[in-house]
Design a protein around this motif. Structure first.
Motif, PDB file in Angstrom:
ATOM      1  N   CYS A  25       2.245  -4.272   6.644  1.00  0.00           N
ATOM      2  CA  CYS A  25       3.518  -4.878   6.243  1.00  0.00           C
ATOM      3  C   CYS A  25       3.754  -6.208   6.951  1.00  0.00           C
ATOM      4  O   CYS A  25       4.613  -6.986   6.530  1.00  0.00           O
ATOM      5  N   ASP A  40       7.579  -3.028  -6.881  1.00  0.00           N
ATOM      6  CA  ASP A  40       6.283  -3.666  -6.640  1.00  0.00           C
ATOM      7  C   ASP A  40       6.513  -5.063  -6.081  1.00  0.00           C
ATOM      8  O   ASP A  40       7.473  -5.738  -6.459  1.00  0.00           O
ATOM      9  N   CYS A  41       5.599  -5.477  -5.197  1.00  0.00           N
ATOM     10  CA  CYS A  41       5.756  -6.812  -4.628  1.00  0.00           C
ATOM     11  C   CYS A  41       5.184  -7.859  -5.577  1.00  0.00           C
ATOM     12  O   CYS A  41       4.095  -7.680  -6.127  1.00  0.00           O
ATOM     13  N   GLY A  77      -0.822  -1.279  -1.509  1.00  0.00           N
ATOM     14  CA  GLY A  77      -0.130  -2.325  -2.228  1.00  0.00           C
ATOM     15  C   GLY A  77      -0.958  -3.301  -3.053  1.00  0.00           C
ATOM     16  O   GLY A  77      -2.143  -3.168  -3.118  1.00  0.00           O
ATOM     17  N   ARG A 136       9.050  -0.814  -0.786  1.00  0.00           N
ATOM     18  CA  ARG A 136       7.776  -1.455  -1.120  1.00  0.00           C
ATOM     19  C   ARG A 136       6.624  -0.478  -0.939  1.00  0.00           C
ATOM     20  O   ARG A 136       6.746   0.527  -0.237  1.00  0.00           O
ATOM     21  N   VAL A 196      10.371 -10.062   0.684  1.00  0.00           N
ATOM     22  CA  VAL A 196       9.412  -9.009   1.051  1.00  0.00           C
ATOM     23  C   VAL A 196      10.116  -7.999   1.963  1.00  0.00           C
ATOM     24  O   VAL A 196      11.065  -7.367   1.536  1.00  0.00           O
TER      25      VAL A 196
END
Lengths: 282, 378, 156
Positions: free
Chosen positions: B347, B158-159, B174, B121, B76
């Motif tokens: 985040c 993209d996470c 997100g 991100r 991440v």
């Protein structure tokens, strides 16, 4: 109600880059306090609005915010009244005539004079707080407005701008009261804190605007006296002070609640400040 | 439109994309393992990416762990954020030399370097947009930031697997990059093969896609990418309470909870340094005794330091409680007044990198819970 | 000056504003007009405080002698205000000097006289108390601000 930041220093000029100006003259006002007359190198006029401040750099030492306290007599330069307390202010006060210094600004929102000009203005100033108010006082008198000035200083020898005070005192539409916190027996004026003058001030609380500048605690006492005299919060304006590094809203230091004192202030309406001033260590 | 439908990129295709960016004269900055963390540093290609590694995060804890697969972006965010490139920790503003009463003032050169940020991100895209509003879109603009920003290429990712500290979805973002990127990748597996669903977000991105000419993504690739994002959305580690946080905090300025937080907070400034939106700075003048030059530099500052609020010989915010309050109330409340949005993107860095594990979501929840029940004595 | 006039003067002063005529008459019985030239003392520190003064005109400086220091004026009192509150509070001794700095006209109220009347007619006592407390409150507040010495440079 609220003045937009003036478009005096806009892109593409780097707002963090000072311009070189010169010290044209200086005078000692009171002990430890000097007024500096600053002019542009190229001789073009420097402009400002009453209540605004500039960032002054003593090269090699650092930069500080200083309120503009007037124009030079010929109208092209600006005057800054500075108390030499720290390294930078001491260096500025110690500059010789002709020396270069750095200038950014003027910045910020000044006194609400458009509103004020047509009416009556009550000014409460404490100590060096008279400096940022002097241009406002001159503007009110020049516009034919009614002026009440309540000024408090620590002692008779620490009264700023005595010649100006005498001149304002003799103005037709002005009531000027000066008080000192304590004095020797030779002083025949008022003795007592500036807020004790508020009941003496002749103003109509429904039409007057109050402009207040001085140490924050003094301003809080002044506001409380003004409210007792019937002035509503929206008619009271304070010039706030906070640590400032950039003066343009980038550095974050001067935040007071949602306000950037540098950009939204330094002059802010008490109606916006009231909920914040009661919070400790905000 | 082909761009909108997306393309399919193999791992080799990603390498080609990175090399194409390099060929444009860009320096590649991307995630890479250094000092036991995944940092944003200069990279040369995918070999420098933390392939097969992930980061396990919790309040006050971060460690790298080998993955069971060879995912390139299976981590991440670490202690770095992209602000260190756009709004660097320290930069020179100008230098001056005084001689015979004349001052020669030289502004620092604006950066000419072109960066490609790799693996940005969605929370970080949001953070960059927030810093744009602070440093570019107010009455004044920071020319250094503008110069960096105008030259930057943003390759988003993209996470797929949020950390335990992530809560971007609660902050309205997100895990999928939605806007503000040039190109965006979703790392997927198709028939066991690692590849990327590639979306285009700008003309610069489109030009690069045209140059590389990857095959269009088919329905399978698209649905695999959608599944990655959906899984990530469903597995957010944390959640910001659903309340009007601005009003809640502004009504809580006198709350005793601040003192309770201060009992734990070390005022170490970590949260402000790792936060991708914290923008505060100070200036320092230094004198070079040899050259006689004065240099003014700007460096990051933190509202947790005593000097930050120094005025007339003392700190306005004398205690840790008022400093923490300033940070959190600014981030989550007054930021709305100043810049029209929250200053938090979810985040989770401030939670991970807090040495005592103070959790901003937990603190907000405590205020929200306190607000629901009238305080004693009210 | 006729006594009737003095009652009007009393009721016209901000301190006694709105006092009902019957009570004003009681105060008038203890009051007389008095003038002070600049420099003249109204009372001195340590003396028995025999009068309570209501200022009609002029200015009075309240001052303290400080050993090794010039006399310190800590407050001035102007027309519309009062001075000499010590005459109403035991032990009835002046705590500072009061000196006229301008030609000053006061209504001097004999303290024992008014105290006795207050005891006899608590309505008068209460009226006086209601007028006195805000003055004391304002002065306390002003003293607080004065104590802070807010205009000094740091380190002064």
């Amino acid at each position: 109600m609220f003045m937009a930041p003036p478009a005096t220093d806009i892109a593409p000029r780097d707002p963090l880059l000072p311009r070189i100006v010169r010290l044209r003259g200086k005078r000692r006002e009171i002990r430890g306090v000097w007024s500096l007359e600053v002019v542009a190198e190229e001789g073009e006029p420097l402009d400002f609005a009453p209540g605004q401040f500039s960032m002054l750099t003593a090269f090699g030492v650092g930069e500080v915010p200083v309120s503009v306290s007037g124009r030079t007599r010929d109208g092209i330069g600006l005057v800054y009244t500075i108390r030499a307390v720290g390294a930078v202010t001491a260096a500025l006060c110690g500059l010789r005539t002709g020396a270069p210094l750095g200038l950014r600004g003027p910045f910020g929102a000044g006194w609400p004079l458009e509103e004020a000009a047509a009416r009556e203005v009550t000014v409460i100033a404490g100590g060096l707080g008279l400096a940022p108010l002097r241009p406002a006082i001159e503007a009110v008198l020049a516009a034919g407005g009614r002026l009440v000035l309540l000024y408090g200083a620590r002692g008779p020898s620490e009264i700023l701008y005595p010649a100006d005070l005498a001149r304002w005192q003799s103005a037709r539409r002005a009531q000027v009261e000066v008080t000192v916190d304590h004095a020797g027996p030779e002083w025949h004026g008022h003795v007592g804190v500036v807020t004790r003058l508020v009941p003496r001030a002749r103003f109509d609380p429904d039409t007057a605007l109050a402009l207040v500048c001085g140490p924050e605690i003094m301003m809080r006492f002044a506001v409380s006296s003004l409210r007792e005299a019937g002035l509503s919060d929206a008619r009271i304006f304070l010039s706030m002070e906070r640590n400032m590094k950039c003066a343009v809203g980038f550095c974050g230091h001067c935040q007071f609640g949602p306000h950037f004192v540098c950009r939204d202030g330094p002059v802010l309406g008490y109606d916006r400040l009231a909920p914040l001033l009661r919070i400790e260590e905000l | 439109m082909g761009e909108r439908d997306g393309h399919l990129l193999t791992v080799a295709g990603l390498e080609a994309l990175l090399q194409a960016l390099t060929a444009q004269g860009r320096r590649l900055i991307g995630p890479t393992i250094r000092d036991g963390a995944i940092l944003y540093e200069e990279i040369e290609g995918i070999a420098d990416l933390p392939r097969g590694w992930t980061d396990e995060q919790g309040p006050g804890s971060y460690r790298l762990r080998r993955r069971e697969d060879d995912a390139l972006f299976g981590h991440v965010v670490g202690p770095h954020s992209w602000k260190r490139f756009l709004h660097p920790p320290r930069r020179e503003l100008w230098r001056a030399r005084e001689r015979d009463g004349e001052v020669e003032l030289r502004p620092a050169a604006l950066p000419e370097e072109r960066l490609a940020l790799v693996g940005v991100r969605s929370c970080e895209l949001a953070a960059i947009r927030i810093q744009d509003r602070v440093l570019l879109e107010g009455p004044f603009a920071d020319p250094h930031y503008r110069a960096m920003r105008e030259r930057i290429f943003l390759l988003a990712v993209d996470c797929g697997e949020p950390a335990a500290t992530c809560f971007c979805t609660s902050m309205g973002g997100g895990p999928q990059a939605r806007e503000g990127f040039d190109l965006a990748l979703t790392e997927i597996l198709l028939d066991g093969e690692r590849c990327f669903f590639l979306r285009t977000g700008s003309a610069a991105g489109a030009a690069l896609v045209a140059e590389l000419d990857p095959p269009p993504a088919d329905a399978r690739a698209k649905s695999a990418a959608a599944a990655v994002v959906e899984r990530a959305r469903a597995s957010m580690g944390r959640k910001m309470p659903e309340a009007d946080i601005r009003d809640l905090l502004l009504a809580s300025l006198d709350h005793p909870r601040w003192e309770r937080i201060a009992e734990r907070c070390l005022a170490c400034t970590n949260c402000t340094l790792v936060c991708p939106t914290c923008f505060c700075s100070t200036v320092e003048d230094t004198n070079d005794l040899l050259s006689g030059e004065t240099v003014r530099s700007q460096r990051w500052d933190s509202c947790f330091s005593a000097e930050f609020s120094y005025m007339n010989g003392r700190a306005v915010r004398a205690g840790t409680a008022s400093r923490y309050r300033q940070w959190m109330v600014h981030k989550l409340a007054t930021w709305h007044d100043q810049f029209g949005s929250s200053g938090c993107v979810g985040c989770g860095r401030c939670i991970t990198w807090c040495p005592v594990g103070i959790d901003i979501t937990e603190e907000v929840a405590a205020f929200a819970a306190g607000a629901a029940v009238p305080a004693e004595g009210d | 000056m006729e006594i009737h006039d003095l009652e009007e003067v009393l009721r016209g002063h901000p301190f006694f504003e709105g006092l009902e005529p019957q009570l004003a008459r009681l105060v008038r019985g203890c009051a007389r007009l008095q003038r002070f030239d600049p420099g003249q003392r109204l009372f001195r520190e340590g003396e028995p405080a025999e009068h309570f003064y209501v200022l009609r005109r002029g200015r009075v400086a309240l001052e303290l002698s400080v050993p090794g220091h010039e006399t310190l004026v800590f407050q001035t009192v102007d027309a519309g205000e009062i001075v000499g509150i010590a005459a109403l509070v035991p032990p009835y001794r002046s705590l500072y000097d009061a000196r006229a700095v301008a030609r000053t006209v006061v209504i001097a109220i004999e303290a024992r006289c008014i105290r006795d009347k207050c005891e006899t007619d608590p309505r008068l006592g209460y009226e006086l108390m209601k007028r006195l407390v805000p003055v004391l409150f304002q002065r306390l507040r002003a003293t607080r601000l004065q104590l802070l010495d807010v205009y000094g440079a740091p380190g002064d």
